[in-house]
Design an enzyme around this catalytic site. Sequence first.
Site, PDB file in Angstrom:
ATOM      1  N   ASP A 491       0.863  -1.181   0.000  1.00  0.00           N
ATOM      2  CA  ASP A 491       0.000   0.000   0.000  1.00  0.00           C
ATOM      3  C   ASP A 491       0.902   1.236   0.000  1.00  0.00           C
ATOM      4  O   ASP A 491       2.127   1.125   0.165  1.00  0.00           O
ATOM      5  CB  ASP A 491      -0.858  -0.074   1.271  1.00  0.00           C
ATOM      6  CG  ASP A 491      -1.952   0.976   1.328  1.00  0.00           C
ATOM      7  OD1 ASP A 491      -2.320   1.525   0.278  1.00  0.00           O
ATOM      8  OD2 ASP A 491      -2.437   1.240   2.450  1.00  0.00           O
ATOM      9  N   GLU A 494       2.660   5.033  -3.958  1.00  0.00           N
ATOM     10  CA  GLU A 494       2.658   6.035  -5.066  1.00  0.00           C
ATOM     11  C   GLU A 494       3.976   6.764  -5.177  1.00  0.00           C
ATOM     12  O   GLU A 494       4.335   7.148  -6.299  1.00  0.00           O
ATOM     13  CB  GLU A 494       1.513   7.013  -4.863  1.00  0.00           C
ATOM     14  CG  GLU A 494       0.130   6.396  -4.937  1.00  0.00           C
ATOM     15  CD  GLU A 494      -0.237   5.583  -3.711  1.00  0.00           C
ATOM     16  OE1 GLU A 494       0.386   5.828  -2.644  1.00  0.00           O
ATOM     17  OE2 GLU A 494      -1.088   4.698  -3.803  1.00  0.00           O
ATOM     18  N   ASP A 568      -9.225   4.149  -1.893  1.00  0.00           N
ATOM     19  CA  ASP A 568     -10.146   4.515  -0.809  1.00  0.00           C
ATOM     20  C   ASP A 568     -11.457   5.095  -1.321  1.00  0.00           C
ATOM     21  O   ASP A 568     -11.660   6.308  -1.349  1.00  0.00           O
ATOM     22  CB  ASP A 568      -9.447   5.520   0.114  1.00  0.00           C
ATOM     23  CG  ASP A 568      -8.212   4.906   0.757  1.00  0.00           C
ATOM     24  OD1 ASP A 568      -8.090   3.667   0.715  1.00  0.00           O
ATOM     25  OD2 ASP A 568      -7.387   5.656   1.283  1.00  0.00           O
TER      26      ASP A 568
HETATM   27  C1  NOJ Z   1      -4.672   3.275   2.726  1.00  0.00           C
HETATM   28  C2  NOJ Z   1      -5.314   2.148   1.979  1.00  0.00           C
HETATM   29  O1  NOJ Z   1      -5.870   2.612   0.780  1.00  0.00           O
HETATM   30  C3  NOJ Z   1      -6.348   1.485   2.875  1.00  0.00           C
HETATM   31  O2  NOJ Z   1      -6.952   0.423   2.174  1.00  0.00           O
HETATM   32  C4  NOJ Z   1      -5.691   0.998   4.152  1.00  0.00           C
HETATM   33  O3  NOJ Z   1      -6.666   0.450   4.996  1.00  0.00           O
HETATM   34  C5  NOJ Z   1      -4.998   2.171   4.851  1.00  0.00           C
HETATM   35  N1  NOJ Z   1      -4.066   2.782   3.962  1.00  0.00           N
HETATM   36  C6  NOJ Z   1      -4.266   1.730   6.108  1.00  0.00           C
HETATM   37  O4  NOJ Z   1      -3.241   0.865   5.806  1.00  0.00           O
END
Ligand code: NOJ
Length: 888
Positions: A491, A494, A568
């Site tokens: 995660d 980017e 998200d």
């Molecule tokens: C951002 C991610 O997009 C999300 O899915 C994740 O739960 C949070 N970071 C925490 O790791």
Amino acid sequence: MWSSPRAMPSSWSNLVCLLVAFSYLFTPIPKSRLRRLRLRRRTHLGRPYALHADTISFKDGQLQGTILKSLDDGAESVRLPLTVSFLASGAARERYNEVEKLAIVGGTTLDKEAKVTSQDAHGLVVQYGATQYEAHVKFDPFSVDFKRDGVSQVKFNDKGWLNVEHWRAKVDKPEPEKKEGEENNESAAPPEGDKGVDESTWWDETFGGNTDSKTRGPESVALDITFSGYSHVFGIPSHATSLSLKETRGREEGHYSEPYRMYNLDVFEYILDSPMTLYGSIPLMHAHRKDSTVAVFWLNAAETWVDVTKHKNAANPNALGAHDRTSTSTHWISESGLLDFALGYHQCRWNYVSDDDVKDVNRKMDKAGMPYDVIWLDIEYTEEKKYFTFDKDMFVDPIGMGETLDKEGRKLVTIIDPHIKNTNDYPVVAELKDKDLAVKNKEAKIFDGWCWPGSSHWIDSFNPAAIDWWKSLFKYSSFLGTRENTFVWNDMNEPSVFNGPETTMPKDNLHHGDWEHRDVHNLMGMTFHNATYQALLSRKSGELRRPFVLTRAFYAGSQRFGAMWTGDNQASWEHLGAAVPMILSQGIAGFPFAGADVGGFFGNPDIDLQTRWYQSGAFYPFFRGHAHIDARRREPYLAPEPHKTIIASALRLRYSLLPAWYTAFFHAHRDGSPIVRPMYWTHPSEEAGFAVDDQLFVGSTGLLVKPVVEKDKVTADIYIPDDEVYYDYFTYDTLPTKKAQTLTVDAPLEHIPILMRGGHIFPRRDTPRRSSALQRFDDYTLVISGQYIYRRFALEGDAITSVDAEGRAAKSVRPGAWMKQMKDVAVDKIVIVGAPASWDTKEVEVTSAGKTWTAPVKYVKGKGSKTSFAVVGRVGAAIGEDFTVKVL
Ligand code: NOJ
């Protein structure tokens, strides 16, 4: 640029694929500069780029020459080397750069048969690929027109917007005096150079409180690309927008006012119906019209913007034959130059707080009869966000947890992000520093920024030595608590830097090889994803594995390392609706293993929304429920009735169709075809379907799915792309369909609108199991790791046949352990929907492996809209053997 004919998978034909890569053309574009570069096309009086005829040579499929760029004062010119490679694979490309090594696999052999067929003082013509393909190169101003059968398909620099900001030395000018109270920000009026050129952002630029030092000066590249006679363009994910891309200029309703942006970012609460950038980028654009598809791949990992405009073709409406008379112009600007469990259902939330919590969810899913394959641990499982550790108080026995999951063949996914906590007593960060493997700042010192753990450093995954080190961290002896059934989620790659410009890395940071971050920004997520993939591959020597790694950031090529999801999203109906076009767009851009958080990440879905999301998610290639840390617990077994039963049915439906999903994944792996397919892809000649992006076909199964994504909606309007017969998936009813018309079907909450297109056979496994691993030896399998069974089934008149789909002779398929286990897995029954009256019989004859026997048939005669169907029972032919079933 590359240009050549290419056969598209499936029914696509006549694809002309052009790849554009500029080696030195990287530069950043904050909005002030973007405005300037967009305007540039209007302010140029002349066209400053000319290919110098004396410099041209053509050999072995490559055209080389020098473009002279005249500067605004008319006195000087800059020499820009040009290479146009005509490739045997059917693509063509201009220039070469680092990005290619990561983003392109194979297919780069030059077309040595390509030849210059004519040349005069104004230009030349290259014939390539096949005789009907030609590139018409004009010298002054420089432009290329790619034609097929004499008709223009794609034109480069037709509008004269080619713009290459050449390298230049910095000339220090006196600081402009600031008026009192004036801030140095993007809204301040741009100081202009002597010749009226806005140089304010050439050398450094302050934006949102961050200064980009741009020590290498401005280096942007831009080009106009016109798709002649094409009114639809698709691709360039990831954007929360329609599949057929909207126009980005002009004030008409439905047009955007800004170009599509590609600059991988950690976006917070992204908005829908927008060209704003998201977490990943694939700069591949398709243009499609009836009977023809062309594509351009812009091979550049720097920040990129794409304007899209459409215009009616002038005067001669027949110039393009009978085709669409609208053309689409695009303007590209860059700042500088096999799997198994993964297809089942994944249960995630931020966070499962302990090993007991995980085991509890595991138990309750079973109790509710809800199949699932993978449970996920978000960042809180670690000790103070130190990756490669488990919080010892909450995860007392992670190995025991893994073993519990293993009993049902289930897996665990743990999150590992690219930021490494900068703290004492953390061996991982100590090694990162000692070995000098972190990203550097512009002073070539280790870069420090903020992310979940607070002060952090970032692994420089461009560095091969850093990948080797990363591999060492995943060894079972190093990442304690993990086992063979642990996989990984990458995660924030980017990368997300909380205190960085636009929540990412400063562009003047430095990577291995002295690359500035601006040059390779959009690649960084992929290099990290690759590092993790390599690490899982090498976790234990001799271990045969197909690692699963989920990524948020991506680029062209990321599809080799695992899955992506759309980040998200929100628990809203609008976000549910936005997911399908986004996932379709991923598929046609070559990264089809895609999904969206089921239920919506932020917020709490009402129970209808959650239910509809499961029904929709069951048709995402990557199917995972996830929730924000502040959201209420919403594991599907917590749903009240009747929703709980409806969700369980959606999950079971996914599991029963897993063999069909495997096949679709296999096809994607083999030839890049999308796993879920939009209408323009499956029916490239049916114009009415080009803009349809709320329904999909699952691989080549003929299953046409239209998820319900609106609140209280109890019907679904399904666009019918052809004259085939369509049946309802659940009732086998023949539906009153008509090509290019919309069929309205009932879709109460408990119903997913799914049609079966006539003429397909797809495999299914009907015994409900707790996980995909437990389905392993059930009847009907087509594709499994390493060795595989891949059959072509056909129904012709009164006979059904099964042959090897790749024509492999039975003996050439050497039976390994898995094939031996599969020996006794048989075809149990065959359901023939729409069976002709000849199937109204009691018995059929089955012939396989040198033997013949009979099998019973049940025939149910249709009436009205009810179609006739026949069920052949106890077929008994081994799935891996050729067989024939014949009406006696
Ligand atoms: C951002 C991610 O997009 C999300 O899915 C994740 O739960 C949070 N970071 C925490 O790791």
